[in-house]
Design a protein around this motif. Structure first.
Motif, PDB file in Angstrom:
ATOM      1  N   LYS A  42      28.541 -65.798 -14.772  1.00 42.69           N
ATOM      2  CA  LYS A  42      28.079 -64.687 -13.949  1.00 42.69           C
ATOM      3  C   LYS A  42      27.454 -65.283 -12.687  1.00 42.69           C
ATOM      4  CE  LYS A  42      25.033 -60.675 -14.287  1.00 42.69           C
ATOM      5  NZ  LYS A  42      24.114 -59.964 -15.165  1.00 42.69           N
ATOM      6  N   THR A  43      27.901 -64.808 -11.544  1.00 43.17           N
ATOM      7  CA  THR A  43      27.371 -65.272 -10.266  1.00 43.17           C
ATOM      8  C   THR A  43      26.793 -64.073  -9.533  1.00 43.17           C
ATOM      9  OG1 THR A  43      29.071 -66.979 -10.158  1.00 43.17           O
ATOM     10  CG2 THR A  43      27.970 -66.419  -8.099  1.00 43.17           C
ATOM     11  N   GLU A  44      25.605 -64.248  -8.982  1.00 40.32           N
ATOM     12  CA  GLU A  44      24.966 -63.169  -8.233  1.00 40.32           C
ATOM     13  C   GLU A  44      24.516 -63.681  -6.875  1.00 40.32           C
ATOM     14  OE1 GLU A  44      21.829 -61.017 -10.176  1.00 40.32           O
ATOM     15  OE2 GLU A  44      22.798 -61.169 -12.126  1.00 40.32           O
ATOM     16  N   MET A  45      24.581 -62.822  -5.887  1.00 41.96           N
ATOM     17  CA  MET A  45      24.000 -63.133  -4.590  1.00 41.96           C
ATOM     18  C   MET A  45      23.520 -61.846  -3.928  1.00 41.96           C
ATOM     19  SD  MET A  45      27.277 -64.126  -2.164  1.00 41.96           S
ATOM     20  CE  MET A  45      26.216 -64.988  -1.068  1.00 41.96           C
ATOM     21  N   LYS A  46      22.520 -61.986  -3.085  1.00 43.70           N
ATOM     22  CA  LYS A  46      21.932 -60.833  -2.413  1.00 43.70           C
ATOM     23  C   LYS A  46      21.879 -61.141  -0.923  1.00 43.70           C
ATOM     24  CE  LYS A  46      17.820 -57.922  -2.785  1.00 43.70           C
ATOM     25  NZ  LYS A  46      16.528 -57.777  -3.456  1.00 43.70           N
ATOM     26  N   ILE A  47      22.289 -60.168  -0.099  1.00 51.68           N
ATOM     27  CA  ILE A  47      22.226 -60.355   1.353  1.00 51.68           C
ATOM     28  C   ILE A  47      21.434 -59.212   1.987  1.00 51.68           C
ATOM     29  CG2 ILE A  47      24.417 -61.594   1.379  1.00 51.68           C
ATOM     30  CD1 ILE A  47      25.654 -59.104   2.731  1.00 51.68           C
ATOM     31  N   LYS A  48      20.928 -59.490   3.156  1.00 50.36           N
ATOM     32  CA  LYS A  48      20.134 -58.521   3.911  1.00 50.36           C
ATOM     33  C   LYS A  48      20.958 -58.026   5.094  1.00 50.36           C
ATOM     34  CE  LYS A  48      15.926 -58.280   6.591  1.00 50.36           C
ATOM     35  NZ  LYS A  48      15.257 -59.055   7.601  1.00 50.36           N
ATOM     36  N   LEU A  49      20.880 -56.726   5.356  1.00 50.49           N
ATOM     37  CA  LEU A  49      21.544 -56.132   6.520  1.00 50.49           C
ATOM     38  C   LEU A  49      20.503 -55.889   7.609  1.00 50.49           C
ATOM     39  CD1 LEU A  49      23.832 -53.462   4.812  1.00 50.49           C
ATOM     40  CD2 LEU A  49      24.473 -55.725   5.617  1.00 50.49           C
ATOM     41  N   GLU A  65      29.496 -61.258  -9.598  1.00 49.04           N
ATOM     42  CA  GLU A  65      30.830 -61.608 -10.071  1.00 49.04           C
ATOM     43  C   GLU A  65      30.734 -61.907 -11.559  1.00 49.04           C
ATOM     44  OE1 GLU A  65      34.576 -64.431  -8.866  1.00 49.04           O
ATOM     45  OE2 GLU A  65      32.578 -65.221  -8.508  1.00 49.04           O
ATOM     46  N   GLU A  66      31.517 -61.171 -12.347  1.00 44.18           N
ATOM     47  CA  GLU A  66      31.482 -61.331 -13.795  1.00 44.18           C
ATOM     48  C   GLU A  66      32.820 -60.894 -14.386  1.00 44.18           C
ATOM     49  OE1 GLU A  66      28.124 -60.463 -17.162  1.00 44.18           O
ATOM     50  OE2 GLU A  66      28.421 -58.927 -15.656  1.00 44.18           O
ATOM     51  N   LYS A  69      35.687 -59.906 -11.962  1.00 42.04           N
ATOM     52  CA  LYS A  69      35.496 -58.781 -11.048  1.00 42.04           C
ATOM     53  C   LYS A  69      34.208 -58.973 -10.254  1.00 42.04           C
ATOM     54  CE  LYS A  69      37.899 -55.320 -13.766  1.00 42.04           C
ATOM     55  NZ  LYS A  69      37.829 -54.023 -14.420  1.00 42.04           N
ATOM     56  N   VAL A  70      34.211 -58.440  -9.032  1.00 36.21           N
ATOM     57  CA  VAL A  70      32.996 -58.448  -8.215  1.00 36.21           C
ATOM     58  C   VAL A  70      32.524 -57.004  -8.060  1.00 36.21           C
ATOM     59  CG1 VAL A  70      32.024 -58.907  -5.924  1.00 36.21           C
ATOM     60  CG2 VAL A  70      33.619 -60.539  -6.948  1.00 36.21           C
ATOM     61  N   THR A  71      31.236 -56.796  -8.306  1.00 42.74           N
ATOM     62  CA  THR A  71      30.606 -55.491  -8.074  1.00 42.74           C
ATOM     63  C   THR A  71      29.660 -55.628  -6.896  1.00 42.74           C
ATOM     64  OG1 THR A  71      30.760 -54.854 -10.392  1.00 42.74           O
ATOM     65  CG2 THR A  71      29.119 -53.697  -9.066  1.00 42.74           C
ATOM     66  N   MET A  72      29.794 -54.727  -5.943  1.00 40.81           N
ATOM     67  CA  MET A  72      28.915 -54.668  -4.780  1.00 40.81           C
ATOM     68  C   MET A  72      28.028 -53.435  -4.936  1.00 40.81           C
ATOM     69  SD  MET A  72      29.805 -53.846  -0.803  1.00 40.81           S
ATOM     70  CE  MET A  72      29.733 -52.078  -1.056  1.00 40.81           C
ATOM     71  N   MET A  73      26.711 -53.631  -4.807  1.00 39.32           N
ATOM     72  CA  MET A  73      25.756 -52.524  -4.834  1.00 39.32           C
ATOM     73  C   MET A  73      24.976 -52.567  -3.533  1.00 39.32           C
ATOM     74  SD  MET A  73      24.592 -52.851  -8.805  1.00 39.32           S
ATOM     75  CE  MET A  73      24.562 -54.623  -8.705  1.00 39.32           C
ATOM     76  N   ALA A  74      25.168 -51.564  -2.682  1.00 34.89           N
ATOM     77  CA  ALA A  74      24.517 -51.521  -1.379  1.00 34.89           C
ATOM     78  C   ALA A  74      23.442 -50.442  -1.374  1.00 34.89           C
ATOM     79  CB  ALA A  74      25.552 -51.235  -0.291  1.00 34.89           C
ATOM     80  N   THR A 144      35.747 -54.444  -7.876  1.00 34.50           N
ATOM     81  CA  THR A 144      37.159 -54.790  -7.723  1.00 34.50           C
ATOM     82  C   THR A 144      37.456 -56.174  -8.296  1.00 34.50           C
ATOM     83  OG1 THR A 144      38.971 -55.091  -6.154  1.00 34.50           O
ATOM     84  CG2 THR A 144      36.787 -55.723  -5.389  1.00 34.50           C
ATOM     85  N   ASP A 145      38.701 -56.353  -8.707  1.00 35.57           N
ATOM     86  CA  ASP A 145      39.162 -57.681  -9.111  1.00 35.57           C
ATOM     87  C   ASP A 145      39.911 -58.352  -7.954  1.00 35.57           C
ATOM     88  OD1 ASP A 145      41.525 -56.241  -9.058  1.00 35.57           O
ATOM     89  OD2 ASP A 145      42.111 -56.732 -11.100  1.00 35.57           O
ATOM     90  N   GLU A 146      39.879 -57.741  -6.766  1.00 33.20           N
ATOM     91  CA  GLU A 146      40.548 -58.296  -5.590  1.00 33.20           C
ATOM     92  C   GLU A 146      39.605 -59.112  -4.705  1.00 33.20           C
ATOM     93  OE1 GLU A 146      43.426 -55.917  -3.481  1.00 33.20           O
ATOM     94  OE2 GLU A 146      43.460 -54.479  -5.140  1.00 33.20           O
ATOM     95  N   TRP A 147      38.358 -59.299  -5.152  1.00 25.57           N
ATOM     96  CA  TRP A 147      37.389 -60.154  -4.464  1.00 25.57           C
ATOM     97  C   TRP A 147      36.889 -61.203  -5.444  1.00 25.57           C
ATOM     98  CZ3 TRP A 147      33.399 -56.015  -2.507  1.00 25.57           C
ATOM     99  CH2 TRP A 147      33.976 -55.209  -1.512  1.00 25.57           C
ATOM    100  N   CYS A 148      36.335 -62.283  -4.904  1.00 25.38           N
ATOM    101  CA  CYS A 148      35.629 -63.269  -5.730  1.00 25.38           C
ATOM    102  C   CYS A 148      34.541 -63.919  -4.878  1.00 25.38           C
ATOM    103  CB  CYS A 148      36.591 -64.316  -6.290  1.00 25.38           C
ATOM    104  SG  CYS A 148      37.251 -65.448  -5.046  1.00 25.38           S
ATOM    105  N   LEU A 149      33.593 -64.546  -5.568  1.00 27.70           N
ATOM    106  CA  LEU A 149      32.532 -65.312  -4.901  1.00 27.70           C
ATOM    107  C   LEU A 149      32.703 -66.803  -5.154  1.00 27.70           C
ATOM    108  CD1 LEU A 149      29.465 -63.122  -5.958  1.00 27.70           C
ATOM    109  CD2 LEU A 149      30.601 -63.120  -3.741  1.00 27.70           C
ATOM    110  N   THR A 150      33.394 -67.156  -6.210  1.00 24.44           N
ATOM    111  CA  THR A 150      33.444 -68.554  -6.628  1.00 24.44           C
ATOM    112  C   THR A 150      34.844 -69.150  -6.653  1.00 24.44           C
ATOM    113  OG1 THR A 150      33.538 -67.865  -8.949  1.00 24.44           O
ATOM    114  CG2 THR A 150      31.360 -68.337  -8.041  1.00 24.44           C
ATOM    115  N   CYS A 151      35.868 -68.374  -6.389  1.00 25.45           N
ATOM    116  CA  CYS A 151      37.231 -68.906  -6.475  1.00 25.45           C
ATOM    117  C   CYS A 151      37.651 -69.557  -5.160  1.00 25.45           C
ATOM    118  CB  CYS A 151      38.221 -67.813  -6.876  1.00 25.45           C
ATOM    119  SG  CYS A 151      38.578 -66.596  -5.583  1.00 25.45           S
ATOM    120  N   GLU A 152      38.752 -70.248  -5.200  1.00 21.68           N
ATOM    121  CA  GLU A 152      39.288 -70.931  -4.018  1.00 21.68           C
ATOM    122  C   GLU A 152      40.379 -70.108  -3.319  1.00 21.68           C
ATOM    123  OE1 GLU A 152      38.081 -73.895  -2.903  1.00 21.68           O
ATOM    124  OE2 GLU A 152      36.610 -73.778  -4.523  1.00 21.68           O
TER     125      GLU A 152
END
Length: 191
Positions: A42-49, A65-66, A69-74, A144-152
């Protein structure tokens, strides 16, 4: 009496040996099952707008990312009531006052702009619209499964891109951006 004691002793040895062998089989089975276990990461990251184009629009976005799939919560605030578009853009450069330093929508598969999942095509950055309440707050959750945080895979990896919130709504048809208006908030998706 001597034969009974000897028989009992022999039975006890057989029973103890059988139990020991049985225990060994169970341990081997457990080890085998552990060797075949898939470890889930499981990979998590948080960004500021930050605000752009003279707005006060801010927010935070969490990516998780888990299981492929990647889940975005804004969570957004200080926006005008109504609907606003949100997209992933090409570059994690939020340096310009108007947010245009991020480039266009992220579109690694060279598709036309459209609504996510449309048979006629869509950019991988075409997230869509979200609603903002009377208090200027809005939320959107997207998986979505069309994004990733850790893949190449450059057609999936969103690291090095930016999130842009627009003043208006995405019409899902105007090319190449959906005519969503000014870029009012920007956040770089960087590690």
């Amino acid at each position: 009496m001597k034969y009974i004691k000897l028989s009992v002793f022999a039975i006890a040895i057989v029973f103890a040996t059988a139990c020991k062998d049985n225990k060994k089989e169970v341990e081997e089975t457990i080890e085998t099952e552990e060797d075949n276990t898939v470890k889930l990461e499981k990979t998590e990251m948080k960004i500021k707008l930050d605000p752009k184009s003279g707005s006060n629009a801010t927010g935070t976005i969490k990516f998780i990312e888990e299981n492929g799939k990647v889940t975005m919560m804004a969570y957004l605030s200080d926006l005008d009531k109504g609907e606003h578009a949100i997209h992933i853009h090409e570059s994690a450069d939020c340096s310009s006052p108007d947010g245009k330093s991020t480039g266009g929508h992220w579109n690694p598969t060279a598709q036309p702009h459209g609504k996510w999942g449309s048979e006629t095509g869509y950019h991988k950055g075409d997230i869509g619209n979200f609603k903002v309440d009377d208090d200027g707050k809005g939320e959107i959750k997207f998986t979505t499964d069309e994004w990733c945080l850790t893949c190449e895979d450059p057609t999936k990896n969103i690291i090095g891109k930016a999130i842009i919130v627009h003043q208006g709504t995405d019409d899902f048809t105007s090319q190449p951006s959906g005519a969503a208006g000014s870029r009012i908030s920007c956040g770089a998706i960087i590690e």
